[in-house]
Scaffold this motif. Structure first.
Motif, PDB file in Angstrom:
ATOM      1  N   TYR A   1      56.908  55.313  31.278  1.00 61.58           N
ATOM      2  CA  TYR A   1      56.839  54.490  30.074  1.00 61.58           C
ATOM      3  C   TYR A   1      55.854  53.333  30.257  1.00 61.58           C
ATOM      4  N   THR A   2      56.005  52.629  31.395  1.00 59.25           N
ATOM      5  CA  THR A   2      55.133  51.486  31.665  1.00 59.25           C
ATOM      6  C   THR A   2      53.675  51.920  31.800  1.00 59.25           C
ATOM      7  N   LEU A   3      53.499  53.044  32.469  1.00 52.77           N
ATOM      8  CA  LEU A   3      52.148  53.586  32.663  1.00 52.77           C
ATOM      9  C   LEU A   3      51.450  53.799  31.322  1.00 52.77           C
ATOM     10  N   GLU A   4      52.179  54.418  30.417  1.00 55.50           N
ATOM     11  CA  GLU A   4      51.575  54.699  29.117  1.00 55.50           C
ATOM     12  C   GLU A   4      51.244  53.392  28.417  1.00 55.50           C
ATOM     13  N   LYS A   5      52.165  52.458  28.504  1.00 60.10           N
ATOM     14  CA  LYS A   5      52.004  51.212  27.763  1.00 60.10           C
ATOM     15  C   LYS A   5      50.824  50.396  28.302  1.00 60.10           C
ATOM     16  N   ILE A   6      50.684  50.380  29.627  1.00 59.25           N
ATOM     17  CA  ILE A   6      49.626  49.552  30.206  1.00 59.25           C
ATOM     18  C   ILE A   6      48.277  50.264  30.171  1.00 59.25           C
ATOM     19  N   ALA A   7      48.257  51.516  30.639  1.00 57.01           N
ATOM     20  CA  ALA A   7      46.957  52.123  30.915  1.00 57.01           C
ATOM     21  C   ALA A   7      46.417  52.960  29.761  1.00 57.01           C
ATOM     22  N   TYR A   8      47.285  53.489  28.904  1.00 55.88           N
ATOM     23  CA  TYR A   8      46.769  54.402  27.885  1.00 55.88           C
ATOM     24  C   TYR A   8      46.829  53.846  26.480  1.00 55.88           C
ATOM     25  N   ARG A   9      47.898  53.081  26.175  1.00 56.42           N
ATOM     26  CA  ARG A   9      48.016  52.638  24.793  1.00 56.42           C
ATOM     27  C   ARG A   9      46.873  51.745  24.343  1.00 56.42           C
ATOM     28  N   PRO A  10      46.427  50.784  25.166  1.00 54.76           N
ATOM     29  CA  PRO A  10      45.304  49.953  24.692  1.00 54.76           C
ATOM     30  C   PRO A  10      44.022  50.754  24.492  1.00 54.76           C
ATOM     31  N   LEU A  11      43.997  51.994  24.964  1.00 54.29           N
ATOM     32  CA  LEU A  11      42.749  52.763  24.904  1.00 54.29           C
ATOM     33  C   LEU A  11      42.755  53.823  23.811  1.00 54.29           C
ATOM     34  N   ARG A  12      43.767  53.787  22.965  1.00 57.63           N
ATOM     35  CA  ARG A  12      43.759  54.735  21.851  1.00 57.63           C
ATOM     36  C   ARG A  12      42.530  54.498  21.003  1.00 57.63           C
ATOM     37  N   GLY A  13      41.871  55.586  20.710  1.00 56.11           N
ATOM     38  CA  GLY A  13      40.727  55.444  19.810  1.00 56.11           C
ATOM     39  C   GLY A  13      39.434  55.085  20.507  1.00 56.11           C
ATOM     40  N   SER A  14      39.449  54.949  21.843  1.00 54.82           N
ATOM     41  CA  SER A  14      38.179  54.714  22.533  1.00 54.82           C
ATOM     42  C   SER A  14      37.627  56.076  22.968  1.00 54.82           C
ATOM     43  N   PRO A  15      36.371  56.096  23.460  1.00 56.81           N
ATOM     44  CA  PRO A  15      35.772  57.385  23.834  1.00 56.81           C
ATOM     45  C   PRO A  15      36.643  58.154  24.823  1.00 56.81           C
ATOM     46  N   ARG A  16      36.512  59.462  24.811  1.00 57.37           N
ATOM     47  CA  ARG A  16      37.397  60.314  25.604  1.00 57.37           C
ATOM     48  C   ARG A  16      37.397  59.996  27.084  1.00 57.37           C
ATOM     49  N   LEU A  17      36.243  59.586  27.585  1.00 56.01           N
ATOM     50  CA  LEU A  17      36.136  59.354  29.020  1.00 56.01           C
ATOM     51  C   LEU A  17      36.981  58.153  29.463  1.00 56.01           C
ATOM     52  N   SER A  18      37.144  57.170  28.578  1.00 54.85           N
ATOM     53  CA  SER A  18      37.823  55.930  28.981  1.00 54.85           C
ATOM     54  C   SER A  18      39.261  56.137  29.441  1.00 54.85           C
ATOM     55  N   PRO A  19      40.128  56.773  28.630  1.00 56.16           N
ATOM     56  CA  PRO A  19      41.494  56.948  29.124  1.00 56.16           C
ATOM     57  C   PRO A  19      41.554  57.817  30.369  1.00 56.16           C
ATOM     58  N   LEU A  20      40.619  58.748  30.500  1.00 48.00           N
ATOM     59  CA  LEU A  20      40.619  59.610  31.679  1.00 48.00           C
ATOM     60  C   LEU A  20      40.323  58.796  32.936  1.00 48.00           C
ATOM     61  N   ILE A  21      39.331  57.917  32.849  1.00 43.37           N
ATOM     62  CA  ILE A  21      39.013  57.072  33.999  1.00 43.37           C
ATOM     63  C   ILE A  21      40.165  56.118  34.278  1.00 43.37           C
ATOM     64  N   SER A  22      40.753  55.598  33.217  1.00 48.23           N
ATOM     65  CA  SER A  22      41.906  54.723  33.383  1.00 48.23           C
ATOM     66  C   SER A  22      43.034  55.468  34.095  1.00 48.23           C
ATOM     67  N   ALA A  23      43.214  56.738  33.739  1.00 50.66           N
ATOM     68  CA  ALA A  23      44.263  57.531  34.374  1.00 50.66           C
ATOM     69  C   ALA A  23      43.975  57.731  35.856  1.00 50.66           C
ATOM     70  N   ILE A  24      42.695  57.991  36.178  1.00 50.91           N
ATOM     71  CA  ILE A  24      42.340  58.156  37.587  1.00 50.91           C
ATOM     72  C   ILE A  24      42.596  56.862  38.347  1.00 50.91           C
ATOM     73  N   GLY A  25      42.210  55.737  37.714  1.00 53.16           N
ATOM     74  CA  GLY A  25      42.452  54.432  38.331  1.00 53.16           C
ATOM     75  C   GLY A  25      43.933  54.215  38.583  1.00 53.16           C
ATOM     76  N   MET A  26      44.736  54.559  37.615  1.00 53.33           N
ATOM     77  CA  MET A  26      46.187  54.378  37.740  1.00 53.33           C
ATOM     78  C   MET A  26      46.739  55.238  38.865  1.00 53.33           C
ATOM     79  N   SER A  27      46.201  56.457  38.972  1.00 52.24           N
ATOM     80  CA  SER A  27      46.659  57.344  40.031  1.00 52.24           C
ATOM     81  C   SER A  27      46.350  56.749  41.401  1.00 52.24           C
TER      82      SER A  27
END
Lengths: 405, 300
Positions: free
Chosen positions: B84-110
């Motif tokens: 839940y926290t992961l989604e809220k911090i790393a993915y929710r602020p990136l809704r609607g940004s280019p596709r690469l952004s949430p993917l890089i954010s996900a890698i960073g989170m990992s």
């Protein structure tokens, strides 16, 4: 005010709960002891309380900026203005080049060695930048091409006694070939699939090198690789380091020139167009496969070349040098510096390599910070430290005319 | 034949674990088209929390099957909280940004979560206590399928049935299916899309944690690094079955489990991990939509 306080308090409590088992309890299942580290709770509570304020502030600022951008009020920082000034930029570059050239004369071998590492990552970052930054192809196995270069030198040197200068172009070409061979089947894939497949290739390369003992000598690696020669002159370790340093400087300059020229070329503009909108780009008559492949292969080429230099510098390589972590570091260099921006990538490489090197106490937390930085950069500054300015064509006459009318 | 059956069941066990993790990937991808790179890390955190709970319980005198259930429950709660926290911090602020952004954010989170566990706990492998007892009634077939394997299979089966019921029969499940079909339309008809996305992450994380606990007690050790490889394999399973499709994830998981187990049994275990990637590449080239996936036409 009170609202903010309450919110931060909730966040703080939430994180205390979240981190409790991992940060507070430490069990040793062999000796059956539990260590309770209660003091960590306090740090987490205070830290998350303060950070939540920051988080909200940054989000607010970001949203304000976005709104401004939509209304067309572009913020134009003084740094960006300075970068646009060609005269100033040329002078700064000249000064930097002179500084780079006299660096080994001022500092000792140890410092030069660190600098060589930083420069290696500069080239790797610039190479990856072609794929990720310009063409928008997220490559998570980039280190495999670096490994191809390093192993091609190590193997050719070990079995056939070939010298550095002969292998240098071979390494680059082999890296490039691998890029084409691997890239060909997968370039039809969309961005996120491509990321996973390239990650897979990175892993396959490492496992191959670990298990194919007749070729790569397995996990123990190849040692005693020759340092680069200079017309047969005998060099001490210090001299050799300085020599590699100058080779790296030359390579960095070459890379910068080539990538800069590429960026503004026909191919480069095709890459950027492809990154922005694949469908529109294909509709405009750009050959997607060839454009993507060229980006992928060129990125791999630089990695191959720099891999040869890496092998010559360390004189020893094993598969452990080419893990996903290296790929992740190179990627964070590109992301942190600014995707597509050459200057940004150079800056990113220096920050990410030199900072952990000089702040030894901090080096343990290196990957933690890199990971967090990647997330934060994506949210708050997706363009990176130094953003890549779009080429803007402006028709100068219009403004005057409307003013007169 | 016995050897074959042994491999068959070990592959089935592995495969069902991959399927559990793959469900998380597939559900998230189905809704927001994001490869949740940090999903493997959630699985690892689940296993770690279970290890800690089990360790503390054993030291303070509890024992047996009760611990396993308690550990699994707490692990599931924590994994859900992390997801839940992961989604809220790393993915929710990136809704609607280019596709690469949430993917890089996900890698960073990992990377972040891996190193967080590494620093907070230990870089070494920790032995996981044996929590699943040997059942007496399993003695006759123990050389083919052991008690831990049976527990894993049964648990996975129950979890799958519950998940299917949740998605097919409940209001929440309906909302999730609607969001998967069309996010904007779902929002228009009054579905709280943000909540559905959060819920998807929570469910996926719970499944991953269950997988983590089962695998840890089966293999008997845990480290900060286990999430990475398991995550990629599970992702491959999700792609193989057709990403976005829930039965596909299960099918993909089983195929990967079997192919790994048979390859290790009959050929060699050196290239076990490579096999998954080769499989992944081949599928993506031959049939990018996966076995059960629908081929979606891209509309402009």
């Amino acid at each position: 005010m009170l609202q903010d306080f309450k919110q931060s308090l909730v966040v703080s409590l939430w994180f205390v709960f979240l981190t409790f088992p991992l940060l507070v309890v430490r069990v040793n299942t062999i000796e059956n002891v539990v260590v309770w580290r209660w003091s960590n709770i306090l740090w987490v509570a205070i830290g998350s309380f303060v950070l939540s304020y920051f988080w909200r502030f940054l989000l607010l600022r970001r949203n304000r900026r976005q709104k401004q951008a939509e209304e067309g009020i572009a913020s134009y920082g003084p740094l960006q203005a300075a970068l646009d000034n060609i005269l100033l930029r040329n002078r700064a570059m000249a000064v930097l080049l002179v500084l780079a050239l006299i660096f080994p004369l001022i500092f000792d071998t140890y410092q030069t060695n660190i600098m060589v590492t930083a420069l290696i990552f500069v080239v790797l970052g610039l190479g990856l930048n072609i794929g990720v930054g310009l063409a928008g192809l997220l490559d998570l196995g980039y280190v495999a091409f670096f490994g191809v270069g390093a192993y091609s030198y190590a193997i050719l040197n070990y079995y056939f006694d070939l010298g550095f200068w002969i292998v240098l172009p071979i390494g680059g070409i082999l890296g490039c070939l691998f890029g084409i061979v691997l890239g060909f089947p997968i370039l039809r894939l969309r961005g996120d699939y491509l990321a996973i497949v390239t990650l897979g290739f990175g892993m396959i390369f490492k496992v191959m090198m670990e298990n194919w003992e007749t070729l790569s000598l397995g996990p123990s690696g190849i040692a005693n690789i020759d340092r680069p020669g200079f017309f047969g002159v005998q060099m001490s370790l210090a001299q050799s380091t300085t020599y590699i340093y100058y080779i790296m400087i030359a390579l960095v300059v070459l890379t910068i020139i080539v990538t800069n020229r590429l960026k503004n070329s026909r191919v480069g503009r095709a890459w950027i167009a492809l990154r922005e909108d694949e469908i529109a780009c294909v509709a405009m008559g750009i050959d997607m496969a060839r454009t993507k492949l060229s980006a992928y292969a060129l990125g791999a080429f630089w990695a191959g070349i720099v891999g040869v230099i890496f092998a010559a510098k360390t004189t020893f390589i094993n598969p452990a040098s080419f893990t996903f972590m290296e790929s992740a570091i190179i990627l964070s260099i590109v992301v942190l510096g600014g995707m597509g921006s050459i200057l940004g990538v150079i800056l990113g490489a220096f920050i990410l390599v030199l900072l952990p090197e000089y702040l030894r106490a901090f080096s343990e937390y290196r990957m933690l910070v890199f990971g967090a930085a990647m997330v934060l950069m994506m949210i708050f500054r997706p363009q990176g430290l130094i953003s890549n300015l779009r080429q803007i064509y402006q028709y100068k006459g219009t403004k005057d005319k409307t003013a007169h009318d | 034949m016995e050897y074959f059956l042994e491999l068959f069941f070990s592959g089935l066990t592995r495969g069902s674990i991959y399927a559990l993790i793959a469900l998380g990937y597939t559900m998230v991808y189905g809704i927001i088209q994001l490869i949740n790179f940090a999903h493997g890390e959630i699985y690892m955190i689940g296993a770690f929390v279970a290890l800690i709970v089990a360790g503390v319980c054993t030291i303070y005198g509890l024992s047996g099957f009760a611990i396993l259930i308690l550990a699994a429950a707490i692990a599931a709660v924590y994994a859900a909280a992390y997801g839940y926290t992961l989604e809220k911090i790393a993915y929710r602020p990136l809704r609607g940004s280019p596709r690469l952004s949430p993917l890089i954010s996900a890698i960073g989170m990992s990377i972040f979560l891996q190193n967080y566990v590494l620093l907070a706990q230990t870089p070494d492998f920790l032995p996981f206590p044996r929590l699943i007892p040997d059942f007496a009634f399993m003695d006759d077939v123990a050389h083919i399928i052991g008690s831990p394997e049976l527990v894993i299979l049964v648990t996975t089966l129950i979890t799958m049935v519950l998940l299917t019921l949740l998605i097919k029969k409940t209001r929440v499940g309906k909302a999730m299916r609607a969001t998967q079909q069309d996010l904007n339309m779902a929002r228009l008809v009054g579905i709280n899309v943000d909540r559905v996305i959060s819920l998807t992450f929570v469910i996926g994380s719970v499944l991953a944690a269950i997988g983590g606990v089962l695998v840890a007690s089966y293999i008997g050790q845990v480290s900060f690094y286990i999430g990475f490889l398991a995550g990629i394999k599970a992702f491959t399973a999700a792609v193989l079955g057709g990403i976005g499709s829930i039965p596909g994830a299960v099918l993909g998981g089983l195929i990967i489990g079997w192919s790994e187990s048979f390859a290790a049994g009959y050929i060699s275990s050196d290239y076990e991990d490579v096999l998954t990637f080769v499989l992944l590449v081949v599928i993506l080239i031959v049939r990018p939509a996966g076995i059960l996936g629908k081929v979606r036409k891209q509309k402009v």
